[in-house]
Every structure is written in C-alpha cells, then in structure tokens.
Design a protein around this motif. Structure first.
Motif, short mmCIF file in Angstrom:
data_model
loop_
_atom_site.label_atom_id
_atom_site.label_comp_id
_atom_site.label_asym_id
_atom_site.label_seq_id
_atom_site.Cartn_x
_atom_site.Cartn_y
_atom_site.Cartn_z
N SER A 242 14.76 -20.29 13.48
CA SER A 242 14.35 -18.91 13.19
C SER A 242 15.21 -18.34 12.08
CB SER A 242 14.51 -18.07 14.47
OG SER A 242 14.15 -16.75 14.22
N GLY A 243 14.56 -17.71 11.10
CA GLY A 243 15.29 -17.10 10.00
C GLY A 243 15.61 -18.02 8.85
N ALA A 244 15.08 -19.24 8.88
CA ALA A 244 15.39 -20.22 7.83
C ALA A 244 14.53 -20.07 6.58
CB ALA A 244 15.23 -21.65 8.38
N GLY A 245 13.44 -19.27 6.65
CA GLY A 245 12.62 -19.04 5.47
C GLY A 245 11.27 -19.73 5.50
N LYS A 246 10.85 -20.25 6.65
CA LYS A 246 9.56 -20.95 6.75
C LYS A 246 8.39 -20.04 6.39
CE LYS A 246 10.24 -21.80 11.04
NZ LYS A 246 11.51 -21.11 11.23
N SER A 247 8.33 -18.88 7.00
CA SER A 247 7.24 -17.94 6.72
C SER A 247 7.30 -17.43 5.29
CB SER A 247 7.28 -16.76 7.69
OG SER A 247 7.05 -17.19 9.01
N SER A 248 8.50 -17.18 4.80
CA SER A 248 8.65 -16.72 3.41
C SER A 248 8.16 -17.78 2.44
CB SER A 248 10.12 -16.38 3.13
OG SER A 248 10.54 -15.31 3.93
N LEU A 249 8.44 -19.05 2.73
CA LEU A 249 7.95 -20.12 1.87
C LEU A 249 6.43 -20.16 1.87
CD1 LEU A 249 8.24 -22.65 0.12
CD2 LEU A 249 8.45 -23.97 2.26
N LEU A 250 5.82 -20.08 3.02
CA LEU A 250 4.35 -20.11 3.09
C LEU A 250 3.73 -18.91 2.39
CD1 LEU A 250 3.85 -21.42 6.72
CD2 LEU A 250 3.64 -22.68 4.58
N ALA B 165 17.02 -11.49 1.89
CA ALA B 165 18.11 -10.58 2.22
C ALA B 165 19.43 -11.32 2.47
CB ALA B 165 17.73 -9.74 3.44
N ARG B 166 19.39 -12.44 3.20
CA ARG B 166 20.62 -13.13 3.59
C ARG B 166 20.96 -14.33 2.72
NH1 ARG B 166 20.13 -14.19 9.85
NH2 ARG B 166 19.01 -15.88 8.87
N PHE B 167 20.01 -14.85 1.98
CA PHE B 167 20.25 -16.03 1.15
C PHE B 167 19.13 -16.18 0.13
CE2 PHE B 167 17.81 -17.32 4.81
CZ PHE B 167 16.83 -18.16 4.30
N ASP B 168 19.34 -17.04 -0.85
CA ASP B 168 18.29 -17.39 -1.81
C ASP B 168 17.60 -18.65 -1.32
OD1 ASP B 168 18.95 -15.25 -3.38
OD2 ASP B 168 20.05 -16.41 -4.86
N LEU B 169 16.30 -18.57 -1.11
CA LEU B 169 15.52 -19.71 -0.68
C LEU B 169 15.14 -20.53 -1.90
CD1 LEU B 169 13.99 -21.16 1.64
CD2 LEU B 169 12.04 -19.69 1.10
N GLU B 170 15.52 -21.81 -1.91
CA GLU B 170 15.17 -22.72 -2.99
C GLU B 170 14.54 -23.96 -2.38
OE1 GLU B 170 18.41 -23.55 -5.63
OE2 GLU B 170 18.95 -21.44 -5.81
N VAL B 171 13.31 -24.24 -2.77
CA VAL B 171 12.57 -25.37 -2.20
C VAL B 171 11.99 -26.20 -3.32
CG1 VAL B 171 10.63 -26.06 -0.74
CG2 VAL B 171 12.00 -24.06 -0.12
#
Length: 65
Positions: free
Chosen positions: A33-41, A12-18
């Motif tokens: 908090s909100g950095a995308g850790k859970s979304s990455l997992l 929602a707030r940014f595109d997560l690229e790892v």
C-alpha cells in the motif's frame, strides 16, 4: 502486443520512476500500500497530470514528453 513504459511522476512522499517492457496477454503490478500502483495505472491511462516520459502500446504512442 508489446507495452513499453518509461515514466516519471512526482508524488507527495517520493518520485515514482518506472521503466518496463512487457509482452503478453496479462501484466500484473504488485506492491505494498502506498507504493504507487494506482498512480502508475492512472499515469498510463492519461488520468494523472505531471507525468513525463513515454508510454507506447504496439505502434500507438500514448505519451511522449
């Protein structure tokens, strides 16, 4: 066993690229908090839609789009 992750996931707030390569018995993911850790997992586990890229553990490819 070698873990290779190269994924992109629009949030929602940014595109997560790892992009990472890890080899060892333990790998940690840290961040605020909100950095995308859970979304990455969730993306690595195949529980999140909209993920593009590649996830590979050893010789097993979990995601390749």
């Amino acid at each position: 066993m070698r873990l290779e992750i190269d994924v992109r996931l629009p949030l929602a707030r940014f595109d997560l690229e790892v992009a990472l390569e890890a080899e060892g018995p333990v790998t940690g993911i840290f961040g605020p908090s909100g950095a995308g850790k859970s979304s990455l997992l969730e993306a690595v586990a195949g529980l999140r839609g909209g993920v593009t890229g590649r996830v590979r553990l050893g010789e097993s490819v979990w995601l390749d789009s």
